[in-house]
Design an enzyme around this catalytic site. Structure first.
Site, PDB file in Angstrom:
ATOM      1  N   TYR A   1      34.913 101.571 111.406  1.00 40.77           N
ATOM      2  CA  TYR A   1      34.997  99.971 110.841  1.00 40.77           C
ATOM      3  C   TYR A   1      35.926  99.927 109.702  1.00 40.77           C
ATOM      4  O   TYR A   1      36.854  98.974 109.542  1.00 40.77           O
ATOM      5  CB  TYR A   1      33.709  99.723 110.562  1.00 40.77           C
ATOM      6  CG  TYR A   1      33.293  98.220 110.122  1.00 40.77           C
ATOM      7  CD1 TYR A   1      33.348  97.237 110.652  1.00 40.77           C
ATOM      8  CD2 TYR A   1      33.121  97.980 108.509  1.00 40.77           C
ATOM      9  CE1 TYR A   1      33.188  95.951 110.482  1.00 40.77           C
ATOM     10  CE2 TYR A   1      33.015  96.803 108.090  1.00 40.77           C
ATOM     11  CZ  TYR A   1      33.219  95.827 109.360  1.00 40.77           C
ATOM     12  OH  TYR A   1      33.169  94.225 108.264  1.00 40.77           O
TER      13      TYR A   1
ATOM     14  N   SER B   1      37.459  92.678 105.237  1.00 47.69           N
ATOM     15  CA  SER B   1      36.318  92.743 104.610  1.00 47.69           C
ATOM     16  C   SER B   1      36.474  93.681 103.346  1.00 47.69           C
ATOM     17  O   SER B   1      37.676  94.222 103.188  1.00 47.69           O
ATOM     18  CB  SER B   1      35.447  94.114 105.333  1.00 47.69           C
ATOM     19  OG  SER B   1      34.385  94.589 105.007  1.00 47.69           O
TER      20      SER B   1
HETATM   21  N1  LIG Z   1      28.013  90.612 107.221  1.00 40.44           N
HETATM   22  C1  LIG Z   1      28.716  91.349 106.348  1.00 40.44           C
HETATM   23  O1  LIG Z   1      28.254  91.826 105.484  1.00 40.44           O
HETATM   24  C2  LIG Z   1      30.334  91.279 106.431  1.00 40.44           C
HETATM   25  C3  LIG Z   1      31.001  92.005 105.546  1.00 40.44           C
HETATM   26  C4  LIG Z   1      32.557  92.248 105.738  1.00 40.44           C
HETATM   27  C5  LIG Z   1      33.079  91.693 106.859  1.00 40.44           C
HETATM   28  N2  LIG Z   1      32.397  90.983 107.606  1.00 40.44           N
HETATM   29  C6  LIG Z   1      33.041  90.481 109.033  1.00 40.44           C
HETATM   30  O2  LIG Z   1      32.683  89.032 109.302  1.00 40.44           O
HETATM   31  C7  LIG Z   1      32.919  88.878 110.742  1.00 40.44           C
HETATM   32  C8  LIG Z   1      31.544  88.129 111.242  1.00 40.44           C
HETATM   33  O3  LIG Z   1      30.535  89.032 111.275  1.00 40.44           O
HETATM   34  P1  LIG Z   1      29.142  88.461 110.752  1.00 40.44           P
HETATM   35  O4  LIG Z   1      28.476  89.170 109.616  1.00 40.44           O
HETATM   36  O5  LIG Z   1      28.982  87.073 110.870  1.00 40.44           O
HETATM   37  O6  LIG Z   1      28.277  89.070 111.940  1.00 40.44           O
HETATM   38  P2  LIG Z   1      27.546  88.872 113.411  1.00 40.44           P
HETATM   39  O7  LIG Z   1      26.186  87.649 112.803  1.00 40.44           O
HETATM   40  O8  LIG Z   1      27.004  89.881 114.151  1.00 40.44           O
HETATM   41  O9  LIG Z   1      28.601  87.952 114.092  1.00 40.44           O
HETATM   42  C9  LIG Z   1      29.404  88.580 114.873  1.00 40.44           C
HETATM   43  C10 LIG Z   1      30.155  87.618 115.798  1.00 40.44           C
HETATM   44  O10 LIG Z   1      31.116  88.450 116.430  1.00 40.44           O
HETATM   45  C11 LIG Z   1      30.894  88.067 117.794  1.00 40.44           C
HETATM   46  N3  LIG Z   1      31.432  89.218 118.714  1.00 40.44           N
HETATM   47  C12 LIG Z   1      31.149  90.420 118.510  1.00 40.44           C
HETATM   48  N4  LIG Z   1      31.494  91.159 119.412  1.00 40.44           N
HETATM   49  C13 LIG Z   1      32.218  90.211 120.335  1.00 40.44           C
HETATM   50  C14 LIG Z   1      32.792  90.248 121.568  1.00 40.44           C
HETATM   51  N5  LIG Z   1      33.103  91.529 122.281  1.00 40.44           N
HETATM   52  N6  LIG Z   1      33.302  89.282 122.165  1.00 40.44           N
HETATM   53  C15 LIG Z   1      33.430  87.966 121.511  1.00 40.44           C
HETATM   54  N7  LIG Z   1      32.706  87.982 120.428  1.00 40.44           N
HETATM   55  C16 LIG Z   1      32.119  89.070 119.854  1.00 40.44           C
HETATM   56  C17 LIG Z   1      29.402  87.702 117.917  1.00 40.44           C
HETATM   57  O11 LIG Z   1      29.268  86.936 119.235  1.00 40.44           O
HETATM   58  P3  LIG Z   1      28.626  87.352 120.611  1.00 40.44           P
HETATM   59  O12 LIG Z   1      27.700  88.421 120.302  1.00 40.44           O
HETATM   60  O13 LIG Z   1      27.805  86.275 120.875  1.00 40.44           O
HETATM   61  O14 LIG Z   1      29.719  87.703 121.379  1.00 40.44           O
HETATM   62  C18 LIG Z   1      28.945  87.134 116.675  1.00 40.44           C
HETATM   63  O15 LIG Z   1      29.316  85.750 117.014  1.00 40.44           O
HETATM   64  C19 LIG Z   1      33.123  90.367 111.254  1.00 40.44           C
HETATM   65  O16 LIG Z   1      34.485  90.330 111.810  1.00 40.44           O
HETATM   66  C20 LIG Z   1      32.730  91.273 109.979  1.00 40.44           C
HETATM   67  O17 LIG Z   1      33.333  92.591 110.317  1.00 40.44           O
HETATM   68  C21 LIG Z   1      30.824  90.949 107.624  1.00 40.44           C
END
Ligand SMILES: NC(=O)c1ccc[n+]([C@@H]2O[C@H](COP(=O)([O-])OP(=O)(O)OC[C@H]3O[C@@H](n4cnc5c(N)ncnc54)[C@H](OP(=O)(O)O)[C@@H]3O)[C@@H](O)[C@H]2O)c1
Length: 281
Positions: free
Chosen positions: A175, A162
């Protein structure tokens, strides 16, 4: 021009580590494929003709996505339902795909969750869960699949950190520290694997419209400023495609500037700035 061990000239396209990896018929494993960036990675990789192994906890969503990708792109899609906060999750995922006869060429370590609020107010179970998913599972999966890719002489790993890795973030301390681990680990791994045919990209997304906030994380800035997941994922896959794979990939100028500049600012005033920005929300 580079030369092979036998002394024959090697063209850039066949030199280990710089040939194309995201090609039809290969297998990509994507963690956190049930929503947001992970679902988008799966869709874009399938549209390029790669088969996909989809990992997350929500089986229904994974099955739905798998059915759509099979129908739309004529690829294989395999579902692995796993809670990556379990201690032995990485080994279980690795065993599950091996048992299914799948050799993973591309690993997208995307699953992650956030915290919001001060450390002393955060449920310790949430902190453990976050560290298991964001740090322990990502490290274990990288290690297991990198070893397979090195043996095969080719592969790619994308680790999703991130922009929050660039500087400690008060009010989301756990985080941002977990993402600093990912960024550090992932860049060191990239250099360890140089010359093996396995490239590693450390992806630094900024604020992106996903379900991250609904799942308990924090997406800074107004929703109108959040990037689209499809654009962010396209940028990261382009980074993997490049002959000279960059160590770190960002999407857009603002994220690139933040990732480059934040670590260079005098630390205490910079932390105060971030603290105010995070408190204001
Ligand atoms: N959105 C942003 O602004 C942003 C910015 C920087 C970095 N990121 C990073 O991008 C990545 C994806 O996040 P996103 O933004 O797409 O969020 P999201 O829509 O909440 O997706 C998160 C994913 O992680 C999975 N996950 C969470 N806990 C889990 C567990 N215990 N076991 C297996 N899978 C799990 C969830 O699946 P289930 O709930 O079905 O298990 C979901 O598919 C993350 O690493 C996040 O830190 C996001």
């Amino acid at each position: 021009m580079a030369r092979s061990d036998q002394g024959a000239p090697v063209s850039p396209a066949t030199r280990p580590g710089i040939g194309p990896v995201l090609t039809p018929g290969r297998w990509a494993l994507i963690t956190g494929a049930s929503s947001g960036l992970g679902s988008e990675f799966a869709t874009q990789l399938a549209s390029r003709g790669l088969h996909v192994a989809l990992v997350a906890r929500r089986a229904g969503r994974l099955e739905e996505l798998a059915a759509r990708l099979r129908a739309d792109h004529k690829v294989d899609a395999h579902v692995v339902v796993e809670d990556l906060s379990r201690r032995d999750a990485a080994a279980a995922v690795h065993a599950a795909v091996k048992d299914a006869g799948i050799a993973v060429d591309v690993l997208i370590n995307n699953a992650g969750l956030g915290t919001s609020g001060d450390v002393i107010d955060t449920d310790p179970a949430r902190i453990d869960e976050l560290l298991q998913v964001n740090v322990t599972a990502l490290t274990g999966l990288s290690r297991l699949f990198a070893a397979d890719m090195v043996a095969a002489g080719a592969g790619a790993i994308v680790n999703i950190a991130s922009v929050a890795a660039a500087i400690p973030a008060p009010h989301m301390a756990v985080y941002s520290a977990s993402k600093a681990f990912v960024a550090s680990f992932s860049q060191a791994l990239a250099v360890e694997l140089e010359g093996t045919g396995v490239r590693v990209v450390t992806a630094l997304p900024g604020a992106t419209a996903t379900e991250f906030a609904e799942a308990g994380g924090r997406i800074p800035g107004p929703a109108s400023m959040h990037a689209r997941a499809e654009d962010v994922v396209a940028s990261f896959l382009t980074a993997v495609d490049q002959l000279r794979t960059p160590l770190v990939a960002t999407h857009g100028r603002a994220d690139a500037a933040m990732a480059a500049l934040l670590p260079k600012l005098p630390r205490r005033p910079a932390l105060r700035l971030i603290e105010r920005a995070m408190r204001a929300r």
